[in-house]
Structures are given as structure tokens and as C-alpha cells.
Design a protein around this motif. Sequence first.
Motif, PDB file in Angstrom:
ATOM      1  N   MET A  70      52.702  27.731  41.076  1.00  0.00           N
ATOM      2  CA  MET A  70      52.136  29.075  41.037  1.00  0.00           C
ATOM      3  C   MET A  70      50.927  29.144  40.113  1.00  0.00           C
ATOM      4  N   LEU A  71      51.004  28.478  38.984  1.00  0.00           N
ATOM      5  CA  LEU A  71      49.886  28.456  38.043  1.00  0.00           C
ATOM      6  C   LEU A  71      48.678  27.737  38.638  1.00  0.00           C
ATOM      7  N   THR A  72      48.911  26.638  39.328  1.00  0.00           N
ATOM      8  CA  THR A  72      47.830  25.882  39.953  1.00  0.00           C
ATOM      9  C   THR A  72      47.132  26.698  41.037  1.00  0.00           C
ATOM     10  N   VAL A  73      47.903  27.373  41.866  1.00  0.00           N
ATOM     11  CA  VAL A  73      47.312  28.169  42.941  1.00  0.00           C
ATOM     12  C   VAL A  73      46.578  29.389  42.367  1.00  0.00           C
ATOM     13  N   ALA A  74      47.100  29.972  41.286  1.00  0.00           N
ATOM     14  CA  ALA A  74      46.394  31.084  40.634  1.00  0.00           C
ATOM     15  C   ALA A  74      45.061  30.605  40.063  1.00  0.00           C
ATOM     16  N   PHE A  75      45.050  29.413  39.483  1.00  0.00           N
ATOM     17  CA  PHE A  75      43.806  28.842  38.968  1.00  0.00           C
ATOM     18  C   PHE A  75      42.816  28.608  40.108  1.00  0.00           C
ATOM     19  N   TYR A  76      43.317  28.163  41.244  1.00  0.00           N
ATOM     20  CA  TYR A  76      42.465  27.993  42.429  1.00  0.00           C
ATOM     21  C   TYR A  76      41.889  29.335  42.875  1.00  0.00           C
ATOM     22  N   GLY A  77      42.687  30.395  42.817  1.00  0.00           N
ATOM     23  CA  GLY A  77      42.208  31.727  43.169  1.00  0.00           C
ATOM     24  C   GLY A  77      41.078  32.183  42.249  1.00  0.00           C
ATOM     25  N   ILE A  78      41.211  31.906  40.959  1.00  0.00           N
ATOM     26  CA  ILE A  78      40.146  32.238  40.009  1.00  0.00           C
ATOM     27  C   ILE A  78      38.881  31.461  40.342  1.00  0.00           C
ATOM     28  N   LEU A  79      39.046  30.174  40.623  1.00  0.00           N
ATOM     29  CA  LEU A  79      37.874  29.346  40.931  1.00  0.00           C
ATOM     30  C   LEU A  79      37.161  29.802  42.200  1.00  0.00           C
ATOM     31  N   THR A  80      37.909  30.215  43.205  1.00  0.00           N
ATOM     32  CA  THR A  80      37.254  30.675  44.436  1.00  0.00           C
ATOM     33  C   THR A  80      36.465  31.961  44.199  1.00  0.00           C
ATOM     34  N   GLU A  81      37.015  32.863  43.413  1.00  0.00           N
ATOM     35  CA  GLU A  81      36.279  34.098  43.127  1.00  0.00           C
ATOM     36  C   GLU A  81      35.064  33.827  42.243  1.00  0.00           C
ATOM     37  N   LEU A  82      35.191  32.924  41.291  1.00  0.00           N
ATOM     38  CA  LEU A  82      34.023  32.565  40.476  1.00  0.00           C
ATOM     39  C   LEU A  82      32.951  31.887  41.322  1.00  0.00           C
ATOM     40  N   GLY A  83      33.367  31.048  42.246  1.00  0.00           N
ATOM     41  CA  GLY A  83      32.407  30.410  43.147  1.00  0.00           C
ATOM     42  C   GLY A  83      31.694  31.421  44.017  1.00  0.00           C
ATOM     43  N   GLN A  84      32.415  32.435  44.480  1.00  0.00           N
ATOM     44  CA  GLN A  84      31.796  33.469  45.305  1.00  0.00           C
ATOM     45  C   GLN A  84      30.824  34.327  44.510  1.00  0.00           C
ATOM     46  N   TYR A  85      31.050  34.437  43.214  1.00  0.00           N
ATOM     47  CA  TYR A  85      30.144  35.220  42.367  1.00  0.00           C
ATOM     48  C   TYR A  85      28.739  34.614  42.360  1.00  0.00           C
ATOM     49  N   TYR A  86      28.666  33.284  42.412  1.00  0.00           N
ATOM     50  CA  TYR A  86      27.373  32.608  42.342  1.00  0.00           C
ATOM     51  C   TYR A  86      26.739  32.360  43.710  1.00  0.00           C
ATOM     52  N   LEU A  87      27.428  32.692  44.775  1.00  0.00           N
ATOM     53  CA  LEU A  87      26.850  32.566  46.104  1.00  0.00           C
ATOM     54  C   LEU A  87      26.099  33.843  46.455  1.00  0.00           C
ATOM     55  N   GLY A  88      24.963  33.702  47.091  1.00  0.00           N
ATOM     56  CA  GLY A  88      24.170  34.875  47.432  1.00  0.00           C
ATOM     57  C   GLY A  88      24.743  35.686  48.566  1.00  0.00           C
ATOM     58  N   PHE A  89      25.474  35.048  49.462  1.00  0.00           N
ATOM     59  CA  PHE A  89      25.984  35.741  50.644  1.00  0.00           C
ATOM     60  C   PHE A  89      27.438  36.172  50.507  1.00  0.00           C
ATOM     61  N   ARG A  90      28.057  35.934  49.364  1.00  0.00           N
ATOM     62  CA  ARG A  90      29.443  36.348  49.116  1.00  0.00           C
ATOM     63  C   ARG A  90      29.493  37.158  47.839  1.00  0.00           C
ATOM     64  N   SER A  91      30.527  37.920  47.656  1.00  0.00           N
ATOM     65  CA  SER A  91      30.686  38.679  46.421  1.00  0.00           C
ATOM     66  C   SER A  91      32.090  38.468  45.874  1.00  0.00           C
ATOM     67  N   ALA A  92      32.176  38.267  44.583  1.00  0.00           N
ATOM     68  CA  ALA A  92      33.477  38.124  43.934  1.00  0.00           C
ATOM     69  C   ALA A  92      34.065  39.506  43.691  1.00  0.00           C
ATOM     70  N   GLN A  93      35.343  39.642  43.962  1.00  0.00           N
ATOM     71  CA  GLN A  93      36.007  40.933  43.758  1.00  0.00           C
ATOM     72  C   GLN A  93      37.311  40.705  43.012  1.00  0.00           C
ATOM     73  N   VAL A  94      37.533  41.541  42.024  1.00  0.00           N
ATOM     74  CA  VAL A  94      38.780  41.461  41.261  1.00  0.00           C
ATOM     75  C   VAL A  94      39.959  41.810  42.160  1.00  0.00           C
ATOM     76  N   SER A  95      39.755  42.722  43.099  1.00  0.00           N
ATOM     77  CA  SER A  95      40.847  43.099  44.004  1.00  0.00           C
ATOM     78  C   SER A  95      41.301  41.921  44.859  1.00  0.00           C
ATOM     79  N   ASP A  96      40.379  41.028  45.215  1.00  0.00           N
ATOM     80  CA  ASP A  96      40.775  39.831  45.962  1.00  0.00           C
ATOM     81  C   ASP A  96      41.661  38.931  45.114  1.00  0.00           C
ATOM     82  N   PHE A  97      41.291  38.774  43.851  1.00  0.00           N
ATOM     83  CA  PHE A  97      42.100  37.940  42.965  1.00  0.00           C
ATOM     84  C   PHE A  97      43.472  38.565  42.738  1.00  0.00           C
ATOM     85  N   ILE A  98      43.530  39.878  42.618  1.00  0.00           N
ATOM     86  CA  ILE A  98      44.825  40.551  42.458  1.00  0.00           C
ATOM     87  C   ILE A  98      45.674  40.365  43.714  1.00  0.00           C
TER      88      ILE A  98
END
Length: 127
Positions: A70-98
Motif C-alpha cells: 500500500m505504501l509503495t502504490v501510494a508513493f507511485y500515486g504521488i509520483l504520477t501526480e508530480l509528473g503530471q504537474y511538469y507536463l504541459g498537456f496534463r494537470s496535477a490534481q490533489v483530488s486525483d491523489f485522494i
Amino acid sequence: MTYTAMKSRYHLSILAIIVMLFFCFYFSSEDLRRIVFRSTEIDSIGHIISFFCLTWVLQSILKLPLFNTMLTVAFYGILTELGQYYLGFRSAQVSDFISDLIGIALFGVIRWAILIYRNRSSNKSTS
């Protein structure tokens, strides 16, 4: 029956239960559907289902302790949202991480309940 066959039937039955619950919510009365899906977007539901399944698959394949998975997959979720923050065509959302965390926690609770049930039933059979 072999252990592998029992395990595959167990996984298939869990998947069937999830699909049946989804269809029960979807095809239920309009009032219940509005209550369940009123504030959630389809994207959030997708995140919940996908991270539930991802946690299930990793738990089944890697055989790590439940908390570590569970901890590993949660860390993966954080990384995907952080990656989307730096992409121009995607947006990071806290609601997605929740939503990701809800899917992970849902799997954890179900898995934990199954383990408790198995321990109780095995203790009763040995007594």
C-alpha cells in the motif's frame, strides 16, 4: 483442488463482486445513483478502481506485506501526480491523489477483513 486453482477462483470471485457492486450502483434507482455519484467525477471513479486493481495485482505478484504494498502504490500515486504537474498537456490534481488513496485503502480494508476472517475460521477448525 490445488492451491493455485483455489487462489485463481478467489481472485475471480473478488473481481465478480466488484463488478456486481458497480452495476448495482449504476442500475439502481435514480435517487441512489445521484447520491453515490453526485460529487464524484468519472475521473475520480477511474482512479479509485485503477489503484484498487493495481494494489491487488502487486499484492498478488510481489507477495510483499500489505502495508508495504500500500505504501509503495501510494508513493507511485504521488509520483504520477508530480509528473503530471511538469507536463504541459496534463494537470496535477490533489483530488486525483485522494482518489488513488481511497482505492488503495479500499483494497487494504477488504484484504485485511479477509485475512481476519481466515484466521478466525482456521482457529475454529483447530479447536
